[in-house]
Design an enzyme around this catalytic site. Structure first.
Site, mmCIF file in Angstrom:
data_model
loop_
_atom_site.group_PDB
_atom_site.id
_atom_site.type_symbol
_atom_site.label_atom_id
_atom_site.label_comp_id
_atom_site.label_asym_id
_atom_site.label_seq_id
_atom_site.Cartn_x
_atom_site.Cartn_y
_atom_site.Cartn_z
ATOM 1 N N GLU A 173 0.987 -0.977 -0.335
ATOM 2 C CA GLU A 173 -0.159 -0.058 -0.657
ATOM 3 C C GLU A 173 0.919 1.168 -0.512
ATOM 4 O O GLU A 173 0.698 2.339 0.723
ATOM 5 C CB GLU A 173 -0.754 0.439 0.627
ATOM 6 C CG GLU A 173 -2.373 -1.179 1.192
ATOM 7 C CD GLU A 173 -3.493 -1.091 2.531
ATOM 8 O OE1 GLU A 173 -3.346 0.231 2.696
ATOM 9 O OE2 GLU A 173 -4.093 -1.741 2.082
ATOM 10 N N GLU A 371 -5.569 -8.478 0.791
ATOM 11 C CA GLU A 371 -7.073 -8.019 2.438
ATOM 12 C C GLU A 371 -7.926 -7.827 1.874
ATOM 13 O O GLU A 371 -8.448 -7.586 0.583
ATOM 14 C CB GLU A 371 -5.622 -7.165 2.577
ATOM 15 C CG GLU A 371 -4.682 -7.059 3.629
ATOM 16 C CD GLU A 371 -4.002 -5.906 4.206
ATOM 17 O OE1 GLU A 371 -4.740 -4.509 4.760
ATOM 18 O OE2 GLU A 371 -2.624 -5.861 3.954
#
Ligand code: BGP
Length: 469
Positions: A173, A371
């Site tokens: 991320e 995720e």
């Protein structure tokens, strides 16, 4: 990658390991972050304050309990677990001459334990775990020296784990880091150890950091492929599809442009060059980024093999000034058609199918959901059970959309890894009570609790779901 479909979960070292000062580990940037809540932001300290509780110091003690926890993952039917390696366990100060052997041995033991249980490890090299001294000494990613130090760390890991690990992710991320103030201090800190509001000329610093991290990723991919051509090296992005708020074409354009923030690094890591539209956006913010020839070559040579997708929410955008509308956690506005979690994250299973289609059509690369999950309050009953139908509903509805994307839309997705298969410390709030797991951990926000594990209803449901494919 084509014939396998991985089921499993993802965890990150700073959120689960604890043992923050054992076996030669240095201090990491997340070791000096306090507990917060939905409404109270976590505080970033410069050093350890003796009177403060830092959740990463104990977390759920996975550093010591990994064997028992992996046995539970095996029982739940997992075929894959994504873990992160804490950079500050391998190079405690980031710029040490030699790696810390104890750190390497720890992760070797974890990887071997996973293999022994037929669980494929995916290793993320950077999941917000940066040696704190790199921030203090070099100013973090804005300094190219840190890119070199990251590459040395990546090389160490690629060499040490040759033949033992196949799947890698260079970063987690990093796309939340940008030159826009809309992205709060928190994501800036997790990626860099710097506070947006405290640095001088933040736009320039953030541009340099984000660019250098992108460059570090492509360079690491090249190094990894040279060390072992069989390595599958990807990068994980936190992706939020943005819909137009209305049928007004201005809204569609605004929504489309809002996604540039999520695409530009994927473009840079898959298309062989850093995108012009991002350089233009930097220019518009007063930062003129000139890319040297050497870097241009690096972008050509370090293309990723797969795209990791962290998906929690979608959002909406409008060209109108709707200041009375609620802002979404990941940017944009909340969608009035959709419900939210207890922490205000919009729940949108169809958004995942939409996203998988967008990425498939745009890049045509293999994808894996790295995720996805629901942070919720759970209640441990006296008999040790935890009834969490909301989590079953959340994961089940997202799995259905993935199945549709694969079967109906022919996207190339090779796995589903839920976030936090065992309760762990929340990244954004530092709480334990924001629980994602199939496995309950008796640990409270202040670090009290037995640390015992209990299987939730969702544990048995997940196992049965995997068995029935
Ligand atoms: C992602 C991070 C994870 C994880 C997850 C859930 O952005 O990669 O580390 O924490 O979000 O967020 P939180 O724990 O804040 O609920």
């Amino acid at each position: 990658m084509k014939n396998k479909f991985f089921y499993g979960g993802s965890i990150a070292s700073h959120q689960c390991e604890g043992a923050y000062n054992e076996d030669g580990k240095g201090l990491g940037i997340m070791d000096v972050v306090t507990v917060g809540s939905k409404d109270v932001p976590r505080q970033f300290h410069d050093n350890i304050d003796e009177n403060t509780y830092y959740p990463s110091h104990n977390a759920i003690d996975f550093y010591h309990t990994y064997k028992e926890d992996i046995a539970l993952f095996k029982e739940a039917g997992f075929s894959c677990l994504r873990i992160s390696v804490d950079w500050s366990r391998i190079y405690p100060n980031g710029d040490d001459e030699e790696p810390n052997r104890k750190g390497i041995e720890h992760y070797r033991n974890v990887a071997r334990e996973l293999k022994k249980n037929d669980i494929e490890p995916i290793i993320t090299l950077f999941h917000f775990e940066m040696p704190l001294s790199l921030v203090k000494k070099y100013g973090s990613w804005q300094n190219r020296k840190v890119v070199d130090l990251y590459l040395r760390y990546a090389r160490t890991m690629f060499e040490e784990f040759k033949g033992e690990v196949t799947y890698w992710s260079t970063f987690n991320e990093m796309n939340h880091l940008d030159s826009d103030v809309e992205l709060n201090d928190f994501f800036t800190y997790m990626n860099t150890g710097l506070c947006y509001s405290k640095v001088e000329d933040p736009a320039r610093v953030m541009v340099n950091c984000a660019y250098n991290m992108t460059l570090a990723s492509v360079k690491a991919v090249k190094i990894g492929h040279e060390i072992d051509p069989d390595y599958q090296i990807g990068c994980v992005f936190g992706l939020t599809p943005i819909y137009a708020y209305s049928a007004n074409p201005e809204d569609s354009l605004k929504a489309f442009k809002a996604m540039d923030r999520d695409w530009y690094q994927i473009d840079a890591m898959t298309k062989g060059s850093f995108p012009e539209y991002k350089l233009k956006a930097y220019c518009d913010r007063g930062v003129d980024l000139v890319i040297p020839d050497e870097d241009k070559q690096a972008f050509k040579e370090g293309k990723i093999d797969f795209i990791g997708i962290n998906y929690y929410s979608s959002a909406v955008e409008t060209a109108l000034n709707l200041s009375d509308k609620e802002g979404s956690f990941f940017g944009g506005l909340n969608n009035p058609y959709l419900k939210q979690s207890d922490w205000g994250w919009t729940i949108d299973p169809i958004g995942l199918r939409y996203l998988l289609n967008m990425i498939d059509r745009r890049y045509g690369l293999p994808m894996i959901i790295t995720e996805n999950g629901l942070g919720a309050f759970d209640h441990l009953e006296d008999d040790g059970s935890v009834h969490d139908p909301y989590r079953i509903e959340y994961i089940g509805s997202h799995l259905k959309q993935i199945k549709l994307a694969i079967k109906e839309d022919c996207v190339n997705c090779f796995g589903y890894l839920m976030w936090g298969p065992i309760d762990l410390v929340s990244a954004t709030t530092g709480e334990m009570k924001k629980r994602y797991g199939l496995i309950y951990v008796d640990r409270n926000d202040d670090g009290t609790g037995s640390n015992k594990r209990y299987k939730k209803d969702s544990f048995f449901w997940f196992k049965a779901t995997i068995e029935s494919d």
